[in-house]
Each structure stands twice: as C-alpha cells, then as structure tokens.
Motif scaffolding. Structure first.
Motif, PDB file in Angstrom:
ATOM      1  N   GLU A 207       0.826  -1.199   0.000  1.00  9.72           N
ATOM      2  CA  GLU A 207       0.000   0.000   0.000  1.00  9.72           C
ATOM      3  C   GLU A 207       0.863   1.252   0.000  1.00  9.72           C
ATOM      4  O   GLU A 207       1.886   1.303   0.695  1.00  9.72           O
ATOM      5  CB  GLU A 207      -0.923   0.004   1.223  1.00  9.72           C
ATOM      6  N   GLN A 208       0.415   2.245  -0.753  1.00  8.01           N
ATOM      7  CA  GLN A 208       1.135   3.514  -0.788  1.00  8.01           C
ATOM      8  C   GLN A 208       0.187   4.636  -0.403  1.00  8.01           C
ATOM      9  O   GLN A 208      -0.991   4.638  -0.775  1.00  8.01           O
ATOM     10  CB  GLN A 208       1.704   3.786  -2.183  1.00  8.01           C
ATOM     11  N   SER A 209       0.725   5.600   0.316  1.00 10.40           N
ATOM     12  CA  SER A 209      -0.072   6.771   0.670  1.00 10.40           C
ATOM     13  C   SER A 209       0.819   8.006   0.704  1.00 10.40           C
ATOM     14  O   SER A 209       2.019   7.908   1.000  1.00 10.40           O
ATOM     15  CB  SER A 209      -0.750   6.563   2.028  1.00 10.40           C
ATOM     16  N   PRO A 210       0.236   9.184   0.351  1.00 10.78           N
ATOM     17  CA  PRO A 210      -1.124   9.321  -0.148  1.00 10.78           C
ATOM     18  C   PRO A 210      -1.210   8.868  -1.597  1.00 10.78           C
ATOM     19  O   PRO A 210      -0.195   8.571  -2.226  1.00 10.78           O
ATOM     20  CB  PRO A 210      -1.360  10.824  -0.025  1.00 10.78           C
ATOM     21  N   GLN A 211      -2.408   8.843  -2.134  1.00 10.12           N
ATOM     22  CA  GLN A 211      -2.600   8.456  -3.531  1.00 10.12           C
ATOM     23  C   GLN A 211      -2.083   9.559  -4.455  1.00 10.12           C
ATOM     24  O   GLN A 211      -1.515   9.292  -5.508  1.00 10.12           O
ATOM     25  CB  GLN A 211      -4.078   8.210  -3.780  1.00 10.12           C
ATOM     26  N   SER A 212      -2.312  10.822  -4.058  1.00  7.96           N
ATOM     27  CA  SER A 212      -1.797  11.935  -4.845  1.00  7.96           C
ATOM     28  C   SER A 212      -1.456  13.095  -3.924  1.00  7.96           C
ATOM     29  O   SER A 212      -1.951  13.174  -2.792  1.00  7.96           O
ATOM     30  CB  SER A 212      -2.806  12.378  -5.904  1.00  7.96           C
ATOM     31  N   LEU A 213      -0.622  13.964  -4.436  1.00 10.63           N
ATOM     32  CA  LEU A 213      -0.069  15.043  -3.621  1.00 10.63           C
ATOM     33  C   LEU A 213       0.263  16.219  -4.521  1.00 10.63           C
ATOM     34  O   LEU A 213       0.854  16.044  -5.597  1.00 10.63           O
ATOM     35  CB  LEU A 213       1.210  14.513  -2.971  1.00 10.63           C
ATOM     36  N   HIS A 214      -0.137  17.417  -4.113  1.00 11.47           N
ATOM     37  CA  HIS A 214       0.255  18.638  -4.804  1.00 11.47           C
ATOM     38  C   HIS A 214       1.067  19.472  -3.824  1.00 11.47           C
ATOM     39  O   HIS A 214       0.599  19.735  -2.702  1.00 11.47           O
ATOM     40  CB  HIS A 214      -0.984  19.432  -5.249  1.00 11.47           C
ATOM     41  N   VAL A 215       2.255  19.875  -4.229  1.00 11.12           N
ATOM     42  CA  VAL A 215       3.093  20.705  -3.357  1.00 11.12           C
ATOM     43  C   VAL A 215       3.607  21.895  -4.149  1.00 11.12           C
ATOM     44  O   VAL A 215       3.669  21.863  -5.387  1.00 11.12           O
ATOM     45  CB  VAL A 215       4.278  19.912  -2.755  1.00 11.12           C
ATOM     46  N   GLN A 216       4.001  22.931  -3.429  1.00 18.21           N
ATOM     47  CA  GLN A 216       4.590  24.109  -4.065  1.00 18.21           C
ATOM     48  C   GLN A 216       6.081  23.853  -4.308  1.00 18.21           C
ATOM     49  O   GLN A 216       6.749  23.143  -3.531  1.00 18.21           O
ATOM     50  CB  GLN A 216       4.437  25.331  -3.169  1.00 18.21           C
ATOM     51  N   GLU A 217       6.580  24.450  -5.369  1.00 21.21           N
ATOM     52  CA  GLU A 217       8.019  24.369  -5.641  1.00 21.21           C
ATOM     53  C   GLU A 217       8.791  24.827  -4.409  1.00 21.21           C
ATOM     54  O   GLU A 217       8.461  25.850  -3.797  1.00 21.21           O
ATOM     55  CB  GLU A 217       8.363  25.261  -6.830  1.00 21.21           C
TER      56      GLU A 217
ATOM     57  N   PHE B   2       3.655  -4.673  -6.543  1.00 24.59           N
ATOM     58  CA  PHE B   2       3.692  -3.224  -6.623  1.00 24.59           C
ATOM     59  C   PHE B   2       2.545  -2.571  -5.866  1.00 24.59           C
ATOM     60  O   PHE B   2       1.421  -3.102  -5.833  1.00 24.59           O
ATOM     61  CB  PHE B   2       3.605  -2.781  -8.090  1.00 24.59           C
ATOM     62  N   GLY B   3       2.801  -1.393  -5.311  1.00 21.72           N
ATOM     63  CA  GLY B   3       1.746  -0.535  -4.831  1.00 21.72           C
ATOM     64  C   GLY B   3       1.131   0.218  -6.002  1.00 21.72           C
ATOM     65  O   GLY B   3       1.600   0.102  -7.140  1.00 21.72           O
ATOM     66  N   THR B   4       0.101   0.988  -5.726  1.00 19.05           N
ATOM     67  CA  THR B   4      -0.584   1.717  -6.795  1.00 19.05           C
ATOM     68  C   THR B   4       0.045   3.077  -7.075  1.00 19.05           C
ATOM     69  O   THR B   4      -0.368   3.768  -7.989  1.00 19.05           O
ATOM     70  CB  THR B   4      -2.076   1.897  -6.482  1.00 19.05           C
ATOM     71  N   GLY B   5       1.029   3.451  -6.277  1.00 17.93           N
ATOM     72  CA  GLY B   5       1.778   4.674  -6.568  1.00 17.93           C
ATOM     73  C   GLY B   5       1.253   5.909  -5.866  1.00 17.93           C
ATOM     74  O   GLY B   5       0.095   5.974  -5.441  1.00 17.93           O
ATOM     75  N   THR B   6       2.130   6.880  -5.719  1.00 14.63           N
ATOM     76  CA  THR B   6       1.770   8.226  -5.251  1.00 14.63           C
ATOM     77  C   THR B   6       2.061   9.187  -6.392  1.00 14.63           C
ATOM     78  O   THR B   6       3.198   9.252  -6.872  1.00 14.63           O
ATOM     79  CB  THR B   6       2.583   8.625  -4.010  1.00 14.63           C
ATOM     80  N   SER B   7       1.041   9.901  -6.835  1.00 17.03           N
ATOM     81  CA  SER B   7       1.202  10.870  -7.925  1.00 17.03           C
ATOM     82  C   SER B   7       1.563  12.227  -7.333  1.00 17.03           C
ATOM     83  O   SER B   7       0.782  12.804  -6.576  1.00 17.03           O
ATOM     84  CB  SER B   7      -0.101  10.970  -8.716  1.00 17.03           C
ATOM     85  N   LEU B   8       2.744  12.713  -7.658  1.00 15.55           N
ATOM     86  CA  LEU B   8       3.222  13.991  -7.140  1.00 15.55           C
ATOM     87  C   LEU B   8       3.163  15.049  -8.223  1.00 15.55           C
ATOM     88  O   LEU B   8       3.667  14.852  -9.334  1.00 15.55           O
ATOM     89  CB  LEU B   8       4.658  13.856  -6.644  1.00 15.55           C
ATOM     90  N   THR B   9       2.543  16.193  -7.895  1.00 16.90           N
ATOM     91  CA  THR B   9       2.552  17.354  -8.785  1.00 16.90           C
ATOM     92  C   THR B   9       3.211  18.492  -8.032  1.00 16.90           C
ATOM     93  O   THR B   9       2.778  18.838  -6.923  1.00 16.90           O
ATOM     94  CB  THR B   9       1.135  17.762  -9.198  1.00 16.90           C
ATOM     95  N   VAL B  10       4.262  19.060  -8.622  1.00 20.09           N
ATOM     96  CA  VAL B  10       4.950  20.184  -8.013  1.00 20.09           C
ATOM     97  C   VAL B  10       4.544  21.441  -8.780  1.00 20.09           C
ATOM     98  O   VAL B  10       4.790  21.552  -9.982  1.00 20.09           O
ATOM     99  CB  VAL B  10       6.473  20.001  -8.044  1.00 20.09           C
TER     100      VAL B  10
ATOM    101  N   GLN C 146      10.991  20.259  -7.005  1.00 21.96           N
ATOM    102  CA  GLN C 146      11.068  21.033  -8.239  1.00 21.96           C
ATOM    103  C   GLN C 146      10.014  20.514  -9.211  1.00 21.96           C
ATOM    104  O   GLN C 146       9.608  19.347  -9.126  1.00 21.96           O
ATOM    105  CB  GLN C 146      12.459  20.891  -8.872  1.00 21.96           C
ATOM    106  N   PRO C 147       9.566  21.347 -10.166  1.00 21.22           N
ATOM    107  CA  PRO C 147       8.551  20.881 -11.130  1.00 21.22           C
ATOM    108  C   PRO C 147       8.947  19.596 -11.846  1.00 21.22           C
ATOM    109  O   PRO C 147       8.087  18.763 -12.130  1.00 21.22           O
ATOM    110  CB  PRO C 147       8.434  22.067 -12.098  1.00 21.22           C
TER     111      PRO C 147
END
Lengths: 114, 110
Positions: free
Chosen positions: B5-15, B100-108, B81-82
C-alpha cells in the motif's frame, strides 16, 4: 545498449483475435517479467521467467501464455482476446543475482480489445 | 499475493517544499524494497533498492528509508522542483516476484 524493447507499441484487437507481444533485452539478464497496468490497480505480474526455457505464473496469468525460447526474448501471447485484457503491458528484466538488483522496464504496449 | 500500500494516492506541493510518501508492506517473507519514478508516457525508472532494516539511500534531493520489522518505507524529496512531478511506485520483492503498490502521484506547482 537498447535496454528493454517492446513490440508493438500500440494494438487494437477484436474480441476473439490472437496476438503476440514481444519483449527483447540486450543486457544478458536471466529474469524477465510481463506486467499489466490498469487504472487504480498498479502493476500486476502476469508471467515471469527465471531463465531460457522456463516460465512461471504470476498474479494474473489467466488468458495469457508465454514462451522464453531465447534468453533475450520473452513473448506474451493472447490466444483469444477479451475486452478485460484491454490494458498497458510492460515487460521488465533483471539479473536478480542478489537482493539489490534493479528491474529495467520496457516502454509498454497499449492494447485495446473491442 | 502480497498487499503493498502507498499513501497518499496523490499530492500537490509548491516548488521548494519538501515532501514524503509512505509504502507499507507485510514484514514477513520480505526480501527487498524497490522505489521507482514513473513519468507520464514513459516506463518506470529505478530509484532505490533496499534490503536491510534501517537502510537509507540517497540520490540528490531524494532519499529513502526502510523499516522491515514494521513493514514500511519512506521516500523523501527535499526542495521539490517541477521536474520531480511523476508517480512514485514502490514494489516489494518476495522470492522471484515483485508486488507493486498503486503509486503516489506527485505534482509540483511552480
């Protein structure tokens, strides 16, 4: 080195048709794997091979067959394609001589079964 | 079948922000833990392979730790960084198979 290559990159099949996906690696790796990737499911292992002439079932083997006649090639066959087999298929290879060996992935094959 | 298991599923962070994600796996039958970086329309690229409890690996601004007794691994990105935007996958190796886990999607966000 080309690494891991997959053929074809895209394919559309009709239900009941058959096809073979080819994976080739030029790194002399013993171990090769076929995965499928579906939304929300992560990568799931279909079949794998620990050497030329050997194959084994993974997590989701039903509807697929594989062959490893040459060390560098690992073929994935769909005898009678079904819409549930619409997916992106990834091949990977590794030496796996120790626990710290990496897997190298091919670019993927996007298959649609209508 | 092993449940990774992976957490979180998705993440948005600032540069410039630092961030971390978690990979959890059953601690029995563990052999190795792999982290991958997966950019859209590309194939997964290996980041780290860890085998020993307490292992720490680092590559530039990215690092990872492993706790095999409690069954988790953390991936840290310092000063995001982006170009760090991607899906980060973890996989647990048991015998000859990888789960495999389902991944964490990171958006910077720049």
């Amino acid at each position: 080195n080309a690494g891991v290559t997959q053929t074809p990159k895209f394919r559309v099949l009709k239900t009941g048709q058959s096809m073979t996906l080819l994976c080739a690696q030029d790194m002399n790796h013993e171990y090769m794997y076929w995965y499928r990737q579906d939304p929300g499911m992560g990568l799931r292992l279909i079949h794998y091979s620990v050497g030329e002439g050997t194959t084994a079932k993974g997590e989701v083997p039903d509807g697929y067959n594989v062959s490893r006649l040459k060390k560098q090639n690992f073929l994935l066959g769909l005898e009678s394609a079904a819409p549930s087999q619409t997916s992106v298929y990834f091949c990977a290879s590794t030496r796996l001589t120790s626990g710290s060996t990496e897997q190298y992935f091919g670019p993927g094959t996007r298959l649609t079964v209508t | 079948i092993l449940n990774v298991e992976q957490s979180p599923q998705s993440l948005h962070v600032q540069e410039g922000d630092s961030t971390n994600f978690t990979c959890s796996f059953p601690s029995s039958n563990f052999y190795a833990l792999h982290w991958y970086r997966w950019e859209t329309a590309k194939s997964p690229e290996a980041l780290f392979v860890m085998t020993l409890n307490g292992d720490e690996k680092k590559k530039g601004r990215i690092s990872a730790t492993l706790n095999t007794k409690e069954g988790y691994s953390y991936l840290y990105i310092k000063g995001s960084q982006p170009e760090d935007s991607a899906t980060y996958l973890c996989a647990c190796r048991v015998g000859n198979q990888f789960y495999f886990g389902t991944g964490t999607s990171l958006t910077v966000i720049p």
